[in-house]
Design an enzyme around this catalytic site. Structure first.
Site, PDB file in Angstrom:
ATOM      1  N   LYS A  13       0.805  -1.215   0.000  1.00  0.00           N
ATOM      2  CA  LYS A  13       0.000   0.000   0.000  1.00  0.00           C
ATOM      3  C   LYS A  13       0.847   1.279   0.000  1.00  0.00           C
ATOM      4  O   LYS A  13       0.609   2.185  -0.780  1.00  0.00           O
ATOM      5  CB  LYS A  13      -0.832  -0.006   1.284  1.00  0.00           C
ATOM      6  CG  LYS A  13      -2.221   0.458   1.164  1.00  0.00           C
ATOM      7  CD  LYS A  13      -3.008   0.208   2.465  1.00  0.00           C
ATOM      8  CE  LYS A  13      -2.279  -0.467   3.584  1.00  0.00           C
ATOM      9  NZ  LYS A  13      -1.983   0.316   4.745  1.00  0.00           N
ATOM     10  N   ARG A  88      -9.470   2.938   8.810  1.00  0.00           N
ATOM     11  CA  ARG A  88      -9.160   1.548   9.158  1.00  0.00           C
ATOM     12  C   ARG A  88     -10.297   0.913   9.945  1.00  0.00           C
ATOM     13  O   ARG A  88     -10.211  -0.257  10.291  1.00  0.00           O
ATOM     14  CB  ARG A  88      -7.899   1.534  10.032  1.00  0.00           C
ATOM     15  CG  ARG A  88      -6.656   1.005   9.347  1.00  0.00           C
ATOM     16  CD  ARG A  88      -5.554   1.040  10.392  1.00  0.00           C
ATOM     17  NE  ARG A  88      -4.399   0.276  10.051  1.00  0.00           N
ATOM     18  CZ  ARG A  88      -3.348   0.753   9.392  1.00  0.00           C
ATOM     19  NH1 ARG A  88      -3.353   1.978   8.927  1.00  0.00           N
ATOM     20  NH2 ARG A  88      -2.295  -0.012   9.183  1.00  0.00           N
ATOM     21  N   ARG A 127      10.836  -7.579   4.774  1.00  0.00           N
ATOM     22  CA  ARG A 127      11.017  -6.123   4.850  1.00  0.00           C
ATOM     23  C   ARG A 127      11.728  -5.770   6.161  1.00  0.00           C
ATOM     24  O   ARG A 127      12.623  -4.931   6.187  1.00  0.00           O
ATOM     25  CB  ARG A 127       9.644  -5.448   4.788  1.00  0.00           C
ATOM     26  CG  ARG A 127       9.682  -3.956   4.974  1.00  0.00           C
ATOM     27  CD  ARG A 127       8.325  -3.318   4.712  1.00  0.00           C
ATOM     28  NE  ARG A 127       7.477  -3.314   5.893  1.00  0.00           N
ATOM     29  CZ  ARG A 127       6.199  -2.919   5.897  1.00  0.00           C
ATOM     30  NH1 ARG A 127       5.622  -2.531   4.793  1.00  0.00           N
ATOM     31  NH2 ARG A 127       5.491  -2.938   7.006  1.00  0.00           N
ATOM     32  N   ARG A 138      11.289  -0.935  11.687  1.00  0.00           N
ATOM     33  CA  ARG A 138      10.069  -0.453  12.332  1.00  0.00           C
ATOM     34  C   ARG A 138       9.781  -1.319  13.537  1.00  0.00           C
ATOM     35  O   ARG A 138       9.856  -2.538  13.453  1.00  0.00           O
ATOM     36  CB  ARG A 138       8.912  -0.544  11.332  1.00  0.00           C
ATOM     37  CG  ARG A 138       8.485   0.769  10.782  1.00  0.00           C
ATOM     38  CD  ARG A 138       7.457   0.602   9.703  1.00  0.00           C
ATOM     39  NE  ARG A 138       6.189   0.038  10.205  1.00  0.00           N
ATOM     40  CZ  ARG A 138       5.081  -0.033   9.469  1.00  0.00           C
ATOM     41  NH1 ARG A 138       5.088   0.413   8.233  1.00  0.00           N
ATOM     42  NH2 ARG A 138       3.979  -0.531   9.969  1.00  0.00           N
ATOM     43  N   ARG A 149      -1.530  -7.089  13.869  1.00  0.00           N
ATOM     44  CA  ARG A 149      -1.929  -6.172  12.783  1.00  0.00           C
ATOM     45  C   ARG A 149      -2.852  -6.869  11.781  1.00  0.00           C
ATOM     46  O   ARG A 149      -3.832  -6.282  11.321  1.00  0.00           O
ATOM     47  CB  ARG A 149      -0.678  -5.616  12.073  1.00  0.00           C
ATOM     48  CG  ARG A 149      -0.040  -4.462  12.866  1.00  0.00           C
ATOM     49  CD  ARG A 149       1.426  -4.283  12.565  1.00  0.00           C
ATOM     50  NE  ARG A 149       1.725  -3.906  11.196  1.00  0.00           N
ATOM     51  CZ  ARG A 149       2.918  -4.044  10.621  1.00  0.00           C
ATOM     52  NH1 ARG A 149       3.920  -4.568  11.321  1.00  0.00           N
ATOM     53  NH2 ARG A 149       3.122  -3.661   9.397  1.00  0.00           N
TER      54      ARG A 149
HETATM   55  P1  ADP Z   1       0.839  -1.231   7.946  1.00  0.00           P
HETATM   56  O1  ADP Z   1       2.016  -1.592   7.106  1.00  0.00           O
HETATM   57  O2  ADP Z   1       0.644  -2.186   9.079  1.00  0.00           O
HETATM   58  O3  ADP Z   1      -0.404  -1.031   7.145  1.00  0.00           O
HETATM   59  P2  ADP Z   1       0.891   1.627   8.810  1.00  0.00           P
HETATM   60  O4  ADP Z   1       2.148   2.378   8.659  1.00  0.00           O
HETATM   61  O5  ADP Z   1      -0.247   2.010   7.932  1.00  0.00           O
HETATM   62  O6  ADP Z   1       1.271   0.096   8.663  1.00  0.00           O
HETATM   63  O7  ADP Z   1       0.391   1.718  10.326  1.00  0.00           O
HETATM   64  C1  ADP Z   1       1.227   1.352  11.420  1.00  0.00           C
HETATM   65  C2  ADP Z   1       0.451   1.427  12.735  1.00  0.00           C
HETATM   66  O8  ADP Z   1      -0.026   2.775  12.944  1.00  0.00           O
HETATM   67  C3  ADP Z   1      -0.822   0.575  12.799  1.00  0.00           C
HETATM   68  O9  ADP Z   1      -0.541  -0.773  13.138  1.00  0.00           O
HETATM   69  C4  ADP Z   1      -1.614   1.311  13.887  1.00  0.00           C
HETATM   70  O10 ADP Z   1      -1.134   1.021  15.179  1.00  0.00           O
HETATM   71  C5  ADP Z   1      -1.295   2.774  13.595  1.00  0.00           C
HETATM   72  N1  ADP Z   1      -2.297   3.358  12.674  1.00  0.00           N
HETATM   73  C6  ADP Z   1      -2.051   3.858  11.426  1.00  0.00           C
HETATM   74  N2  ADP Z   1      -3.179   4.316  10.853  1.00  0.00           N
HETATM   75  C7  ADP Z   1      -4.173   4.090  11.752  1.00  0.00           C
HETATM   76  C8  ADP Z   1      -5.571   4.330  11.755  1.00  0.00           C
HETATM   77  N3  ADP Z   1      -6.188   4.863  10.693  1.00  0.00           N
HETATM   78  N4  ADP Z   1      -6.278   3.981  12.862  1.00  0.00           N
HETATM   79  C9  ADP Z   1      -5.685   3.434  13.924  1.00  0.00           C
HETATM   80  N5  ADP Z   1      -4.371   3.166  13.989  1.00  0.00           N
HETATM   81  C10 ADP Z   1      -3.615   3.498  12.924  1.00  0.00           C
END
Ligand code: ADP
Length: 206
Positions: A13, A88, A127, A138, A149
């Protein structure tokens, strides 16, 4: 264009959102990046979010909605944006609708990257290995956090497919194709949606 990109962790994504944003000349707004940036900045939001993110859980809706509400109304997002990692949950999607409606705007397109779950764990752990070697791992790319997740994705985020499908703005793209092919499929999906919008607008004008 106002676009939402949906897909499980590890679906590519982020990579695709950055490419699309460049091609379309609109900003990529990643809530994950915004939350991670808030952590070293020592903000209250960062302090709350840090541990939740490390466990792989979702940060409370209220907090994320507040960040996004501010961000999408900034000048650079005036003509469109790509939301990456938001919404989300159904509650976040409803809040996004409210924010846009209040500004007289609406979403044009929701793109979902379709990826076989079995491929995800391997992709993310890979990754993580590469990132560790490069010194920017990360904190949530561990196997335990990834399982949480994926669980959060299945329970909270996957229902958004139906939410947007019912509104007729969802398009799914096979996320297991090579990166360039995924990118061109996404662009094609956006173009076909833009054509549909144009037809609808033309048929509803007097
Ligand atoms: P991923 O690769 O898991 O999709 P992201 O970088 O999008 O990773 O998100 C990392 C973390 O940030 C999530 O696991 C969550 O804890 C938090 N997070 C990001 N966006 C949201 C959201 N819209 N609502 C709640 N938590 C979020």
């Amino acid at each position: 264009m106002r676009i939402v990109l949906l897909g499980p962790p590890g679906s590519g994504k982020g990579t695709q959102a950055i490419r699309l944003a460049k091609q379309l000349g609109i900003p990529q707004l990643s809530t994950g990046d915004m939350l991670r940036a808030a952590v070293p900045a020592g903000t209250l939001i960062g302090a709350k979010a840090k541990e939740i993110m490390e466990r792989g859980e979702l940060v409370p809706d209220q907090l994320v909605v507040a960040i996004v509400a501010e961000r999408i109304l900034e000048a650079d997002a005036k003509y469109g944006f790509i939301l990456d990692g938001f919404p989300r949950t159904i509650a976040q999607a409803a809040a996004l609708d409210d924010i846009l409606r209040a500004a007289g705007l609406r979403l044009d397109s929701v793109l979902e990257l379709d990826v076989d779950e079995a491929a995800l764990l391997g992709r993310i752990l890979n990754r993580a290995k590469e990132a560790t070697a490069n010194g920017h791992a990360r904190a949530d790319d561990t196997e335990a956090a990834l399982r949480v997740r994926l669980e959060e994705y299945r329970g909270q985020t996957k229902p958004l497919s139906d939410y947007y499908r019912e509104r007729g703005i969802l398009k799914r793209v096979d996320g297991l194709q090579p990166i360039d092919k995924v990118a061109s499929s996404l662009l094609e999906a956006i173009a076909s949606q833009a054509r549909r919008c144009a037809r609808t607008a033309a048929s509803s004008s007097p």
